[in-house]
Design a protein around this motif. Sequence first.
Motif, PDB file in Angstrom:
ATOM      1  N   ALA A 141       0.845  -1.363  -0.008  1.00  0.00           N
ATOM      2  CA  ALA A 141      -0.068  -0.128  -0.081  1.00  0.00           C
ATOM      3  C   ALA A 141       0.936   1.358   0.018  1.00  0.00           C
ATOM      4  O   ALA A 141       0.558   2.155  -0.579  1.00  0.00           O
ATOM      5  CB  ALA A 141      -1.036   0.105   1.148  1.00  0.00           C
ATOM      6  N   VAL A 142       2.072   1.163   0.811  1.00  0.00           N
ATOM      7  CA  VAL A 142       2.854   2.478   0.749  1.00  0.00           C
ATOM      8  C   VAL A 142       3.455   2.612  -0.661  1.00  0.00           C
ATOM      9  O   VAL A 142       3.579   3.825  -1.012  1.00  0.00           O
ATOM     10  CB  VAL A 142       3.925   2.102   1.842  1.00  0.00           C
ATOM     11  CG1 VAL A 142       5.159   3.189   1.631  1.00  0.00           C
ATOM     12  CG2 VAL A 142       3.685   2.266   3.116  1.00  0.00           C
ATOM     13  N   LEU A 143       3.914   1.317  -1.376  1.00  0.00           N
ATOM     14  CA  LEU A 143       4.459   1.647  -2.607  1.00  0.00           C
ATOM     15  C   LEU A 143       3.287   2.098  -3.605  1.00  0.00           C
ATOM     16  O   LEU A 143       3.457   2.883  -4.679  1.00  0.00           O
ATOM     17  CB  LEU A 143       5.071   0.310  -2.890  1.00  0.00           C
ATOM     18  CG  LEU A 143       6.305  -0.144  -2.342  1.00  0.00           C
ATOM     19  CD1 LEU A 143       6.598  -1.512  -2.992  1.00  0.00           C
ATOM     20  CD2 LEU A 143       7.483   0.787  -2.637  1.00  0.00           C
ATOM     21  N   THR A 144       2.070   1.558  -3.490  1.00  0.00           N
ATOM     22  CA  THR A 144       1.011   2.076  -4.389  1.00  0.00           C
ATOM     23  C   THR A 144       1.097   3.648  -4.125  1.00  0.00           C
ATOM     24  O   THR A 144       0.720   4.297  -5.350  1.00  0.00           O
ATOM     25  CB  THR A 144      -0.476   1.542  -3.697  1.00  0.00           C
ATOM     26  OG1 THR A 144      -0.309  -0.030  -4.125  1.00  0.00           O
ATOM     27  CG2 THR A 144      -1.614   1.987  -4.695  1.00  0.00           C
ATOM     28  N   MET A 145       0.920   4.332  -3.237  1.00  0.00           N
ATOM     29  CA  MET A 145       0.706   5.502  -3.082  1.00  0.00           C
ATOM     30  C   MET A 145       2.005   6.226  -3.367  1.00  0.00           C
ATOM     31  O   MET A 145       1.759   7.295  -4.158  1.00  0.00           O
ATOM     32  CB  MET A 145       0.779   5.862  -1.481  1.00  0.00           C
ATOM     33  CG  MET A 145      -0.492   5.603  -0.677  1.00  0.00           C
ATOM     34  SD  MET A 145      -0.744   5.962   0.946  1.00  0.00           S
ATOM     35  CE  MET A 145      -0.448   4.561   1.823  1.00  0.00           C
ATOM     36  N   GLN A 146       3.378   5.586  -3.341  1.00  0.00           N
ATOM     37  CA  GLN A 146       4.372   6.376  -4.154  1.00  0.00           C
ATOM     38  C   GLN A 146       4.298   6.300  -5.745  1.00  0.00           C
ATOM     39  O   GLN A 146       4.470   7.375  -6.147  1.00  0.00           O
ATOM     40  CB  GLN A 146       5.757   5.351  -3.545  1.00  0.00           C
ATOM     41  CG  GLN A 146       6.104   5.558  -2.253  1.00  0.00           C
ATOM     42  CD  GLN A 146       6.893   6.770  -1.928  1.00  0.00           C
ATOM     43  OE1 GLN A 146       7.716   7.287  -2.728  1.00  0.00           O
ATOM     44  NE2 GLN A 146       6.388   7.530  -0.857  1.00  0.00           N
ATOM     45  N   PHE A 147       3.812   5.050  -6.180  1.00  0.00           N
ATOM     46  CA  PHE A 147       3.624   5.006  -7.446  1.00  0.00           C
ATOM     47  C   PHE A 147       2.900   5.815  -7.894  1.00  0.00           C
ATOM     48  O   PHE A 147       2.822   6.453  -9.215  1.00  0.00           O
ATOM     49  CB  PHE A 147       3.328   3.456  -8.001  1.00  0.00           C
ATOM     50  CG  PHE A 147       4.347   2.449  -7.611  1.00  0.00           C
ATOM     51  CD1 PHE A 147       5.761   2.716  -7.423  1.00  0.00           C
ATOM     52  CD2 PHE A 147       4.143   1.236  -7.432  1.00  0.00           C
ATOM     53  CE1 PHE A 147       6.847   2.096  -7.278  1.00  0.00           C
ATOM     54  CE2 PHE A 147       5.051   0.391  -6.986  1.00  0.00           C
ATOM     55  CZ  PHE A 147       6.501   0.696  -6.852  1.00  0.00           C
ATOM     56  N   ALA A 148       1.612   5.919  -7.605  1.00  0.00           N
ATOM     57  CA  ALA A 148       0.467   6.765  -7.798  1.00  0.00           C
ATOM     58  C   ALA A 148       1.052   8.309  -7.773  1.00  0.00           C
ATOM     59  O   ALA A 148       0.528   8.941  -8.761  1.00  0.00           O
ATOM     60  CB  ALA A 148      -0.837   6.802  -7.008  1.00  0.00           C
ATOM     61  N   GLN A 149       1.724   8.864  -6.815  1.00  0.00           N
ATOM     62  CA  GLN A 149       2.117  10.181  -6.888  1.00  0.00           C
ATOM     63  C   GLN A 149       3.130  10.235  -8.145  1.00  0.00           C
ATOM     64  O   GLN A 149       3.055  11.481  -8.615  1.00  0.00           O
ATOM     65  CB  GLN A 149       3.287  10.426  -5.646  1.00  0.00           C
ATOM     66  CG  GLN A 149       2.648  11.020  -4.472  1.00  0.00           C
ATOM     67  CD  GLN A 149       3.587  10.966  -3.203  1.00  0.00           C
ATOM     68  OE1 GLN A 149       3.703  10.035  -2.535  1.00  0.00           O
ATOM     69  NE2 GLN A 149       3.982  12.194  -3.006  1.00  0.00           N
ATOM     70  N   GLN A 150       3.835   9.335  -8.394  1.00  0.00           N
ATOM     71  CA  GLN A 150       4.782   9.372  -9.579  1.00  0.00           C
ATOM     72  C   GLN A 150       4.129   9.636 -10.861  1.00  0.00           C
ATOM     73  O   GLN A 150       4.210  10.521 -11.730  1.00  0.00           O
ATOM     74  CB  GLN A 150       5.549   8.226  -9.624  1.00  0.00           C
ATOM     75  CG  GLN A 150       7.260   8.095  -9.729  1.00  0.00           C
ATOM     76  CD  GLN A 150       7.893   6.964  -9.627  1.00  0.00           C
ATOM     77  OE1 GLN A 150       7.513   6.146  -8.888  1.00  0.00           O
ATOM     78  NE2 GLN A 150       8.570   6.897 -10.773  1.00  0.00           N
ATOM     79  N   ALA A 151       3.064   8.566 -11.192  1.00  0.00           N
ATOM     80  CA  ALA A 151       2.042   8.841 -12.114  1.00  0.00           C
ATOM     81  C   ALA A 151       1.428   9.980 -12.456  1.00  0.00           C
ATOM     82  O   ALA A 151       0.885  10.245 -13.564  1.00  0.00           O
ATOM     83  CB  ALA A 151       1.225   7.678 -12.269  1.00  0.00           C
ATOM     84  N   ALA A 152       0.882  10.612 -11.226  1.00  0.00           N
ATOM     85  CA  ALA A 152      -0.204  11.438 -11.340  1.00  0.00           C
ATOM     86  C   ALA A 152       0.104  12.560 -12.279  1.00  0.00           C
ATOM     87  O   ALA A 152      -1.150  13.162 -12.900  1.00  0.00           O
ATOM     88  CB  ALA A 152      -0.290  12.273  -9.821  1.00  0.00           C
ATOM     89  N   ARG A 153       1.053  13.103 -12.684  1.00  0.00           N
ATOM     90  CA  ARG A 153       1.196  14.337 -13.413  1.00  0.00           C
ATOM     91  C   ARG A 153       1.278  13.992 -14.943  1.00  0.00           C
ATOM     92  O   ARG A 153       0.993  14.805 -15.784  1.00  0.00           O
ATOM     93  CB  ARG A 153       2.446  15.324 -13.147  1.00  0.00           C
ATOM     94  CG  ARG A 153       3.545  14.414 -13.511  1.00  0.00           C
ATOM     95  CD  ARG A 153       4.735  15.469 -12.729  1.00  0.00           C
ATOM     96  NE  ARG A 153       6.225  14.727 -13.106  1.00  0.00           N
ATOM     97  CZ  ARG A 153       7.037  14.868 -13.883  1.00  0.00           C
ATOM     98  NH1 ARG A 153       6.890  15.520 -15.007  1.00  0.00           N
ATOM     99  NH2 ARG A 153       8.228  14.080 -14.097  1.00  0.00           N
ATOM    100  N   PHE A 154       1.174  12.575 -15.098  1.00  0.00           N
ATOM    101  CA  PHE A 154       1.041  12.087 -16.553  1.00  0.00           C
ATOM    102  C   PHE A 154      -0.082  11.765 -17.217  1.00  0.00           C
ATOM    103  O   PHE A 154      -0.353  11.429 -18.538  1.00  0.00           O
ATOM    104  CB  PHE A 154       2.118  11.030 -16.609  1.00  0.00           C
ATOM    105  CG  PHE A 154       3.503  11.526 -16.365  1.00  0.00           C
ATOM    106  CD1 PHE A 154       4.547  11.992 -17.244  1.00  0.00           C
ATOM    107  CD2 PHE A 154       4.167  10.687 -15.379  1.00  0.00           C
ATOM    108  CE1 PHE A 154       5.817  12.267 -16.896  1.00  0.00           C
ATOM    109  CE2 PHE A 154       5.557  11.095 -14.867  1.00  0.00           C
ATOM    110  CZ  PHE A 154       6.240  11.876 -15.422  1.00  0.00           C
TER     111      PHE A 154
END
Length: 250
Positions: A112-125
């Motif tokens: 779940a922690v990684l999901t949040m990290q990956f989602a933050q990374q993807a958000a702007r694209f």
Amino acid sequence: MSKLRVAVLGAKGRIGSEAVRAVEAADDMELVAALGRGDRLETLVDAGAEVVVELTNPGAVMGNLDFCLRHGIHGVVGTTGWTDERLAQLRTSLAASPGAGVLIAPNFSIGAVLTMQFAQQAARFFESVEVVELHHPNKADAPSGTAARTAQLIAKAREEAGCAPQPDATSTALDGARGADVDGVPVHSVRLRGLLAHQEVLFGGVGETLTIRHDSLHHSSFMPGILLGVRRVVNTPGLTVGLENFLDLG
Ligand SMILES: NC(=O)c1ccc[n+]([C@@H]2O[C@H](COP(=O)([O-])OP(=O)(O)OC[C@H]3O[C@@H](n4cnc5c(N)ncnc54)[C@H](O)[C@@H]3O)[C@@H](O)[C@H]2O)c1
Ligand SMILES: O=C(O)C1=N[C@H](C(=O)O)CCC1
């Protein structure tokens, strides 16, 4: 080396009972108290607890933490239902208890922690993003703490990148049809017998979608995060929000 003296609040609950077993099994920890609803908080002081693992409910957590901080006991908090007002109140309690540390982790599982990290990374694209969280029907709150945090982090990343508000031409005829609005990100909550804790973050761009999905299949998924939190919070005064702060995510 002396063992960390740990207590669990909410010790008979779904996650609390698993945490009791995890602390008992940890070589570097001693379980000094396991308290449930109606038990006296003074027991924590009598037992010499250094860290409390708080796994109760949104109605109980503030009072429990206030007591702990007044007695110099550190907190590792999994209980959800946090708002900006509650965090501000907790910061005030912490200011009066220098040296004490509190970790609030909306989710202790690494996935779940990684999901949040990956989602933050993807958000702007991506132009569009929605969060769907799915839990067991005995869960007290909605949306889940994890979903609310995920949406907040996505919204912050989009704002920092200068993204436009996401497209949505819907004229809603029925309240709730588009979920809850968390900082501009729609969050949908499913409650279904047979589930434990699951989340999907759906991104959409021109001609493509990206889905990040995480499933907690057993409460054991939260235990390594709780134990890490206990080990780290004793040397981390003040308020820490998110287990990612105690992980080396590169
Ligand atoms: N952060 C995470 O990774 C994570 C994971 C799972 C659950 N949770 C959260 O943990 C909390 C508990 O979830 P659960 O599914 O175990 O709920 P639960 O209802 O099974 O357990 C809560 C327990 O706390 C007890 N309790 C209530 N008031 C209390 C008090 N004042 N002092 C001591 N005990 C008290 C209840 O009697 C119950 O046994 C919820 O807020 C949930 O969202 C967080
Ligand atoms: O079972 C629960 O309740 C859970 N609560 C947390 C949340 O609200 O995000 C973490 C996942 C399990």
